[in-house]
Design a protein around this motif. Sequence first.
Motif, PDB file in Angstrom:
ATOM      1  N   ASP A  90       0.848  -1.180   0.000  1.00 13.74           N
ATOM      2  CA  ASP A  90       0.000   0.000   0.000  1.00 13.74           C
ATOM      3  C   ASP A  90       0.888   1.235   0.000  1.00 13.74           C
ATOM      4  N   ALA A  91       0.456   2.278  -0.693  1.00 17.68           N
ATOM      5  CA  ALA A  91       1.264   3.499  -0.802  1.00 17.68           C
ATOM      6  C   ALA A  91       1.522   4.144   0.550  1.00 17.68           C
ATOM      7  N   SER A  92       0.658   3.886   1.535  1.00 18.94           N
ATOM      8  CA  SER A  92       0.838   4.484   2.863  1.00 18.94           C
ATOM      9  C   SER A  92       1.801   3.694   3.746  1.00 18.94           C
ATOM     10  N   ASN A  93       2.313   2.575   3.261  1.00 20.44           N
ATOM     11  CA  ASN A  93       3.260   1.759   4.019  1.00 20.44           C
ATOM     12  C   ASN A  93       4.534   2.555   4.278  1.00 20.44           C
ATOM     13  N   PRO A  94       5.016   2.572   5.520  1.00 16.59           N
ATOM     14  CA  PRO A  94       6.244   3.331   5.828  1.00 16.59           C
ATOM     15  C   PRO A  94       7.463   2.882   5.031  1.00 16.59           C
ATOM     16  N   ILE A  95       7.533   1.620   4.655  1.00 17.96           N
ATOM     17  CA  ILE A  95       8.662   1.117   3.858  1.00 17.96           C
ATOM     18  C   ILE A  95       8.665   1.788   2.487  1.00 17.96           C
ATOM     19  N   VAL A  96       7.479   1.946   1.909  1.00 15.57           N
ATOM     20  CA  VAL A  96       7.371   2.609   0.607  1.00 15.57           C
ATOM     21  C   VAL A  96       7.839   4.058   0.727  1.00 15.57           C
ATOM     22  N   GLY A  97       7.409   4.741   1.778  1.00 14.00           N
ATOM     23  CA  GLY A  97       7.830   6.118   1.999  1.00 14.00           C
ATOM     24  C   GLY A  97       9.331   6.237   2.201  1.00 14.00           C
ATOM     25  N   LEU A  98       9.913   5.299   2.944  1.00 17.03           N
ATOM     26  CA  LEU A  98      11.353   5.298   3.183  1.00 17.03           C
ATOM     27  C   LEU A  98      12.114   5.085   1.876  1.00 17.03           C
ATOM     28  N   LEU A  99      11.694   4.098   1.105  1.00 21.81           N
ATOM     29  CA  LEU A  99      12.359   3.806  -0.164  1.00 21.81           C
ATOM     30  C   LEU A  99      12.241   5.000  -1.117  1.00 21.81           C
ATOM     31  N   ALA A 100      11.064   5.587  -1.188  1.00 25.27           N
ATOM     32  CA  ALA A 100      10.869   6.753  -2.054  1.00 25.27           C
ATOM     33  C   ALA A 100      11.770   7.902  -1.599  1.00 25.27           C
ATOM     34  N   LEU A 132       6.355  11.297  -3.165  1.00 26.03           N
ATOM     35  CA  LEU A 132       5.135  10.608  -3.581  1.00 26.03           C
ATOM     36  C   LEU A 132       3.897  11.470  -3.415  1.00 26.03           C
ATOM     37  N   GLY A 133       3.861  12.291  -2.402  1.00 27.59           N
ATOM     38  CA  GLY A 133       2.680  13.104  -2.170  1.00 27.59           C
ATOM     39  C   GLY A 133       1.527  12.250  -1.672  1.00 27.59           C
ATOM     40  N   PRO A 134       0.317  12.766  -1.790  1.00 27.41           N
ATOM     41  CA  PRO A 134      -0.851  12.047  -1.259  1.00 27.41           C
ATOM     42  C   PRO A 134      -1.408  11.021  -2.243  1.00 27.41           C
ATOM     43  N   ILE A 135      -0.609  10.010  -2.593  1.00 30.18           N
ATOM     44  CA  ILE A 135      -1.130   8.988  -3.504  1.00 30.18           C
ATOM     45  C   ILE A 135      -1.802   7.881  -2.706  1.00 30.18           C
ATOM     46  N   GLN A 136      -2.723   7.204  -3.350  1.00 28.46           N
ATOM     47  CA  GLN A 136      -3.406   6.070  -2.748  1.00 28.46           C
ATOM     48  C   GLN A 136      -3.236   4.883  -3.674  1.00 28.46           C
ATOM     49  N   GLY A 137      -3.461   3.714  -3.143  1.00 27.79           N
ATOM     50  CA  GLY A 137      -3.386   2.520  -3.966  1.00 27.79           C
ATOM     51  C   GLY A 137      -2.150   1.704  -3.667  1.00 27.79           C
ATOM     52  N   LEU A 138      -1.774   0.901  -4.654  1.00 29.53           N
ATOM     53  CA  LEU A 138      -0.666  -0.033  -4.479  1.00 29.53           C
ATOM     54  C   LEU A 138       0.582   0.437  -5.222  1.00 29.53           C
ATOM     55  N   VAL A 139       1.717   0.099  -4.640  1.00 28.65           N
ATOM     56  CA  VAL A 139       3.017   0.412  -5.218  1.00 28.65           C
ATOM     57  C   VAL A 139       3.778  -0.895  -5.356  1.00 28.65           C
ATOM     58  N   GLY A 140       4.312  -1.137  -6.545  1.00 29.14           N
ATOM     59  CA  GLY A 140       5.107  -2.330  -6.776  1.00 29.14           C
ATOM     60  C   GLY A 140       6.564  -2.071  -6.436  1.00 29.14           C
ATOM     61  N   LEU A 141       7.191  -3.037  -5.785  1.00 32.43           N
ATOM     62  CA  LEU A 141       8.600  -2.927  -5.420  1.00 32.43           C
ATOM     63  C   LEU A 141       9.398  -4.003  -6.141  1.00 32.43           C
ATOM     64  N   SER A 178      13.714   4.159 -11.047  1.00 33.42           N
ATOM     65  CA  SER A 178      14.953   3.392 -10.852  1.00 33.42           C
ATOM     66  C   SER A 178      14.867   1.993 -11.444  1.00 33.42           C
ATOM     67  N   GLY A 179      14.403   1.910 -12.665  1.00 37.66           N
ATOM     68  CA  GLY A 179      14.379   0.630 -13.369  1.00 37.66           C
ATOM     69  C   GLY A 179      13.480  -0.412 -12.737  1.00 37.66           C
ATOM     70  N   GLY A 180      12.381   0.012 -12.128  1.00 40.96           N
ATOM     71  CA  GLY A 180      11.426  -0.923 -11.544  1.00 40.96           C
ATOM     72  C   GLY A 180      11.563  -1.117 -10.054  1.00 40.96           C
ATOM     73  N   LEU A 181      12.483  -0.409  -9.430  1.00 42.23           N
ATOM     74  CA  LEU A 181      12.636  -0.532  -7.986  1.00 42.23           C
ATOM     75  C   LEU A 181      11.375  -0.081  -7.269  1.00 42.23           C
ATOM     76  N   LEU A 182      10.698   0.935  -7.820  1.00 38.83           N
ATOM     77  CA  LEU A 182       9.457   1.443  -7.248  1.00 38.83           C
ATOM     78  C   LEU A 182       8.544   1.843  -8.405  1.00 38.83           C
ATOM     79  N   VAL A 183       7.356   1.222  -8.484  1.00 41.63           N
ATOM     80  CA  VAL A 183       6.408   1.498  -9.559  1.00 41.63           C
ATOM     81  C   VAL A 183       5.075   1.879  -8.934  1.00 41.63           C
ATOM     82  N   ILE A 184       4.521   3.007  -9.354  1.00 39.98           N
ATOM     83  CA  ILE A 184       3.297   3.556  -8.767  1.00 39.98           C
ATOM     84  C   ILE A 184       2.071   3.163  -9.595  1.00 39.98           C
ATOM     85  N   GLY A 185       0.938   3.038  -8.934  1.00 42.11           N
ATOM     86  CA  GLY A 185      -0.338   2.809  -9.616  1.00 42.11           C
ATOM     87  C   GLY A 185      -0.528   1.387 -10.084  1.00 42.11           C
TER      88      GLY A 185
END
Length: 119
Positions: free
Chosen positions: A51-61, A68-77, A104-111
């Motif tokens: 989930d985009a609100s996951n702290p790990i996603v925020g840390l990686l971003a 990332l801003g106020p995005i919702q939904g899923l993020v692929g790692l 970064s070549g697929g390290l983080l993909v939004i939406g």
Amino acid sequence: MFARISTIITILFFAMLAAASAVPRTDPPPATGSQCTAVGGDVNCCNSVQDASNPIVGLLAGLLGIVLGPIQGLVGLTCNPISIIGGGNSCSSQTVCCTGNNFSGGLLVIGCSPINIDL
């Protein structure tokens, strides 16, 4: 007088534009690979989908310098693109359709949305 009216109209225009962009998307996510490409998405095989609100996603971003801003939904790692034409590819993790940015070549993909495809 005219300058005040045009200023008010400009402010209202941008306020409506901001409100329209804040409305969440209500379209159902694609269910198959062909539907994914029909909506302009890319089929990916991601090691993890969070989930985009996951702290790990925020840390990686943050480490990548991505706001990332106020995005919702899923993020692929750690995602890799999959070609649904011609076969020959397999995904042992989560197959997703991603319609957002790829960093970064697929390290983080939004939406991303989970999909079912037979590879």
